[in-house]
Every structure is written in structure tokens, then in C-alpha cells.
Design a protein around this motif. Structure first.
Motif, PDB file in Angstrom:
ATOM      1  N   CYS A  34       0.842  -1.189   0.000  1.00 36.12           N
ATOM      2  CA  CYS A  34       0.000   0.000   0.000  1.00 36.12           C
ATOM      3  C   CYS A  34       0.882   1.246   0.000  1.00 36.12           C
ATOM      4  CB  CYS A  34      -0.912  -0.016   1.233  1.00 36.12           C
ATOM      5  SG  CYS A  34      -1.935   1.464   1.362  1.00 36.12           S
ATOM      6  N   ALA A  35       0.599   2.153  -0.900  1.00 38.96           N
ATOM      7  CA  ALA A  35       1.405   3.366  -1.016  1.00 38.96           C
ATOM      8  C   ALA A  35       1.192   4.294   0.178  1.00 38.96           C
ATOM      9  CB  ALA A  35       1.055   4.100  -2.315  1.00 38.96           C
ATOM     10  N   ALA A  36       0.085   4.116   0.883  1.00 34.82           N
ATOM     11  CA  ALA A  36      -0.211   4.996   2.014  1.00 34.82           C
ATOM     12  C   ALA A  36       0.397   4.490   3.320  1.00 34.82           C
ATOM     13  CB  ALA A  36      -1.727   5.159   2.155  1.00 34.82           C
ATOM     14  N   CYS A  37       0.496   3.153   3.479  1.00 33.62           N
ATOM     15  CA  CYS A  37       0.945   2.638   4.784  1.00 33.62           C
ATOM     16  C   CYS A  37       1.955   1.496   4.669  1.00 33.62           C
ATOM     17  CB  CYS A  37      -0.265   2.172   5.600  1.00 33.62           C
ATOM     18  SG  CYS A  37      -1.037   0.672   4.941  1.00 33.62           S
ATOM     19  N   ALA A  38       2.283   1.063   3.449  1.00 26.82           N
ATOM     20  CA  ALA A  38       3.284  -0.002   3.210  1.00 26.82           C
ATOM     21  C   ALA A  38       2.820  -1.387   3.651  1.00 26.82           C
ATOM     22  CB  ALA A  38       4.634   0.328   3.851  1.00 26.82           C
ATOM     23  N   ARG A  39       1.538  -1.548   4.007  1.00 27.76           N
ATOM     24  CA  ARG A  39       1.064  -2.907   4.316  1.00 27.76           C
ATOM     25  C   ARG A  39       1.091  -3.746   3.031  1.00 27.76           C
ATOM     26  NH1 ARG A  39      -1.888  -0.184   8.024  1.00 27.76           N
ATOM     27  NH2 ARG A  39      -2.146  -1.166  10.070  1.00 27.76           N
ATOM     28  N   CYS A  54      -5.800  -3.110   0.653  1.00 26.03           N
ATOM     29  CA  CYS A  54      -5.072  -2.873   1.901  1.00 26.03           C
ATOM     30  C   CYS A  54      -6.074  -3.010   3.038  1.00 26.03           C
ATOM     31  CB  CYS A  54      -4.462  -1.472   1.894  1.00 26.03           C
ATOM     32  SG  CYS A  54      -3.857  -0.964   3.523  1.00 26.03           S
ATOM     33  N   SER A  55      -5.675  -3.709   4.108  1.00 18.45           N
ATOM     34  CA  SER A  55      -6.628  -3.948   5.200  1.00 18.45           C
ATOM     35  C   SER A  55      -7.011  -2.627   5.875  1.00 18.45           C
ATOM     36  CB  SER A  55      -6.025  -4.915   6.215  1.00 18.45           C
ATOM     37  OG  SER A  55      -4.800  -4.393   6.695  1.00 18.45           O
ATOM     38  N   ARG A  56      -6.203  -1.598   5.698  1.00 18.69           N
ATOM     39  CA  ARG A  56      -6.501  -0.311   6.328  1.00 18.69           C
ATOM     40  C   ARG A  56      -7.092   0.684   5.334  1.00 18.69           C
ATOM     41  NH1 ARG A  56      -2.901   3.104   9.759  1.00 18.69           N
ATOM     42  NH2 ARG A  56      -4.236   4.901  10.267  1.00 18.69           N
TER      43      ARG A  56
END
Ligand code: SF4
Ligand SMILES: [Zn+2]
Ligand SMILES: [Zn+2]
Lengths: 66, 338
Positions: A34-39, A54-56
Motif C-alpha cells: 500500500c502506497a499509504a501505509c506499506a502494508r 489494503c486492510s486499512r
């Protein structure tokens, strides 16, 4: 604003060069992080596109091209 | 037995033996082809194309593939980003039935006649088989009559029969590489176990689709070995993949196959298996690029996977279909395959 994280390796976008993440191989690779949180995302590749979740931050999806 | 051919003598031999008589090359001859110097590559490709046109015709079979169950596989195939044993960024995922129906619909819209449902497993369990059954029923209920193939790993006799009953007409199970190289690539199962599934599939009357991946550290001798081992199986179809080094796998730092070697291999496989459907599969975009794809189509290939692969993206299907139009190669129609 540029995304904080690299979708191919999950490291911070401003952490080094990311040269291995911008090759002809990664051009054929859907985003994995995920580009926002790296998950690490759950990615489904379909014949004409992909979607990544992304789970978030929820779902990202390709423009489907034929 | 055919005598060991000289460097270019093999092309003259192949013209007579493969083109005229339809008999595939021996291992020794395939090796001679794989060792042909670059300056003979155009002649080799031209001959492979003639063989393909004579024994298979101008039609190209177009196929789409989708992953029903991605990742988390217990096996350790060293090239595979879907093995649960390697730190690959690929996470496990199941495609739901509406997603499968949509993927089949997108595939048929490209003009493809084949849709292959793939799962990353050692072999199917009852949950996977019931998903496949439900999926096939839903694809049919959607009014889609595309032919359905499956690739679900190693099978038992009962599972082979179940797939036949579902109307699966072709089964894909790759031998991946030469028998002598296989233990270096996979340690969790044997080449012989793969062969056994293929034997049962053929005995049950399903079409056998069996190929592999070029560029996994095999020698040129092992490429020749692989070609004749495939030929011995008499597969209906051979998909040819070129390694895409996947991050996190033991092969992540492997070099990609050189374009000329890829083309030589395609042509050699055609000369080993004059009547077999030879399909361009994963890695061609990276190894060959646009121009190379065209050269492959004019060098023995007569089938392609269009669109994306299981975990990797391909080039847009439109681009491949335009290429076939420009090459005046008709896409095989569904009515002709029934
Ligand atoms: S059995 Fe198939 S999915 Fe599993 S690791 Fe081997 S190639 Fe990958
Ligand atoms: Zn990166
Ligand atoms: Zn996120």
C-alpha cells in the motif's frame, strides 16, 4: 503530494533510489504494498486488470484495458 | 537412429525429416539446433515457421488464464512467487465466483476460445474442486460457452474423473524442466509424480497441456533433454514460459533469458514437436519485447496467452490481437474447435 511508500518494495519512497523497483520487470507487476501505509496488499490479477486491497486503506484497482 | 548432424547440416536434415515427413528431431538434433550460431537464427526461425504452417496451419489459439487461488502453496518450486515457503510479497487470495465469471467474460471478449482456471496448490482438495464446479456452472449460466481448462496441481484418479464430469476438456500440468534438472528446482515433489498425473489425464481422454519454464539454470543439453521428454508425452499443447525472476524466491537474481536464446528454444521445440500446439506464455514480454513476440509467432509458435498472467501483468490483449491481424494469422474460432 507523492505517495509515502513504494508499491513494489514497501520501503519509504524517499529511502534510496528504488532502481530495482522501476525496471521492465516491475512494469509487469501489480502493486504489492500500500502506497499509504506499506502494508502488504491482497492482490488479484485478472485477465484485463488487477485489484489490490489494503486492510486499512481499502481497494485500489487498475484501469481495465483490453 | 539419425547420425549426429553438423552445425548447419541439422537444418537440412530437419527440412527433410520434420518438414517433409513430420517426424520430430531427436535429442541430439535438438541440441545441434540450440547450438546454431546467431547467423543461422533467421533460417532456423523460417524453417520452424514452415513446419508450423505445414503441420498445424495458420490458426492461432488464444487463451486467457486466471488464478482462482493465489499464493500460500506448500510446494517449493524455486521460480514461483506463490510458494508459501519464500518471502515473496504475494499474499494468498481466493477469487470469488462473480470474479471468475467476469474473468471468463473478459477472456471471451478478446476472441479467445480457451479459459484456464489455475490454483496454487500441490493438488486440489474437495473445497477447491467444489469452487471449480460452482465456477464452471456459473460461467455457463452466464451464457459463456468458452472451453474450460484447469491447472490445479497433482491429481488422483478420482479427481481426474471429477474434472472430466465437470466438462473440463484440457488439463495443464507443467513438467517445468528436464527430468535431470528438476531436483534442483523443486524438492517437495518429483518429476515422476508430475508425469503420473499427466498419464492419468491422458488416459481419461482429457487433452494434455504440459510445458515449462526456460531460464532456470538448465544447461543447453538439458533444454534439448526437456524438448524430447515433452515430445514423448505427446501433449496436445506445450506452453513455453521464460523465467521472470520473482522477488523473494531463490531465483530472484537470475538473469532473464536472452532474446535470441528464447527464439532458438521456441524453434527447437517446434522442430521436436511438429504437430503440437506451442503456446507463448509468461515472460515473453520481458525476454522478447514487442519485436521478439512477432519473431516468435513467425518462428514456430501457434498459440498465445493474452492479457495478464496469474500474478504478473502481460501486454494488453489488444496489442497481441493487432499483431496477429498484421501477421495475417487467424484466431482459431470456437465453432471450429467443437
Ligand atoms: S506447485 Fe505450482 S503454485 Fe505451488 S510452488 Fe509449485 S509452481 Fe508454485
Ligand atoms: Zn521500491
Ligand atoms: Zn494501506
Amino acid at each position: 503530494m507523492t505517495a509515502p511508500f513504494c508499491v513494489h518494495c514497501g520501503r519509504a519512497a524517499d529511502d534510496g533510489e528504488h532502481a530495482p523497483c522501476r525496471t521492465s520487470r516491475t512494469a509487469l507487476e501489480p502493486p504489492r504494498f500500500c502506497a499509504a501505509c506499506a502494508r502488504r496488499m491482497v492482490v488479484q490479477v485478472t485477465p484485463m486488470g488487477w485489484d489490490a486491497r489494503c486492510s486499512r486503506h481499502g481497494a485500489y484497482t487498475s484501469e481495465e484495458t483490453g | 537412429m539419425t547420425a549426429a548432424p553438423g552445425r548447419t547440416g541439422v537444418l537440412a536434415q530437419a527440412r527433410e525429416q520434420v518438414l517433409d515427413r513430420g517426424e520430430g528431431l531427436s535429442q541430439e538434433q535438438v541440441l545441434a539446433v540450440l547450438r546454431l550460431p546467431d547467423e543461422h537464427l533467421p533460417d532456423l526461425l523460417a524453417l520452424a515457421h514452415e513446419v508450423r504452417m505445414r503441420w498445424c496451419g495458420p490458426e492461432v489459439e488464444v487463451e486467457g488464464i486466471v488464478s482462482l487461488k493465489t499464493g500460500g502453496c506448500p510446494e517449493d518450486c524455486h521460480f514461483c512467487s506463490q510458494s508459501g515457503r519464500f518471502p515473496s510479497p504475494v499474499r494468498s487470495a481466493w477469487l470469488d465466483i462473480p470474479g471468475l465469471v467476469k474473468a471468463a467474460r473478459q477472456t471471451v471478449e478478446t476472441g479467445a476460445t480457451e479459459f484456464c482456471i489455475v490454483a496454487a496448490v500441490r493438488g486440489p482438495d474437495s473445497r477447491l474442486l467444489s469452487q471449480v464446479r460452482e465456477g464452471i456452472d456459473a460461467i455457463r449460466a452466464d451464457g459463456n460457452d468458452i472451453r474450460i481448462a484447469c491447472s490445479l496441481g497433482m491429481l488422483t484418479r478420482e479427481q481426474v474423473d471429477e474434472l472430466v464430469a465437470m466438462g473440463v476438456h484440457r488439463y495443464n500440468h507443467n513438467l517445468e524442466t528436464a527430468r535431470s534438472h528438476f531436483p534442483a528446482v523443486v524438492t517437495t515433489h518429483s518429476w515422476e509424480e508430475r508425469w503420473e498425473t499427466l498419464r492419468m489425464v491422458a488416459a481419461a481422454g482429457m487433452e494434455v497441456c504440459c510445458g515449462g519454464i526456460i531460464g532456470m539454470g538448465e544447461t543447453v543439453e538439458q533444454r534439448a533433454e526437456f524438448a524430447v521428454q515433452l515430445a514423448e508425452l505427446r501433449p496436445h499443447e506445450v506452453p513455453v514460459n521464460f523465467l521472470i525472476p520473482q522477488p523473494g524466491t531463490p531465483y530472484e537474481d537470475f538473469d532473464i533469458v536472452e532474446g535470441r536464446d528464447a527464439l532458438r528454444t521456441v524453434a527447437a521445440f517446434r522442430l521436436a514437436m511438429p504437430r503440437t500446439m506451442l503456446r507463448f506464455a509468461g515472460g515473453r514480454e520481458l525476454t522478447l519485447g514487442d519485436l521478439g513476440a512477432e519473431q516468435g509467432m513467425l518462428g514456430g509458435i501457434n498459440a498465445i496467452i493474452v492479457g495478464n498472467y496469474l500474478t504478473n501483468l502481460g501486454r494488453p490483449a489488444r496489442q497481441d490481437l493487432d499483431m496477429l491481424r498484421d501477421l495475417r494469422m487467424p484466431v482459431k474460432a470456437l465453432s471450429e474447435t467443437l
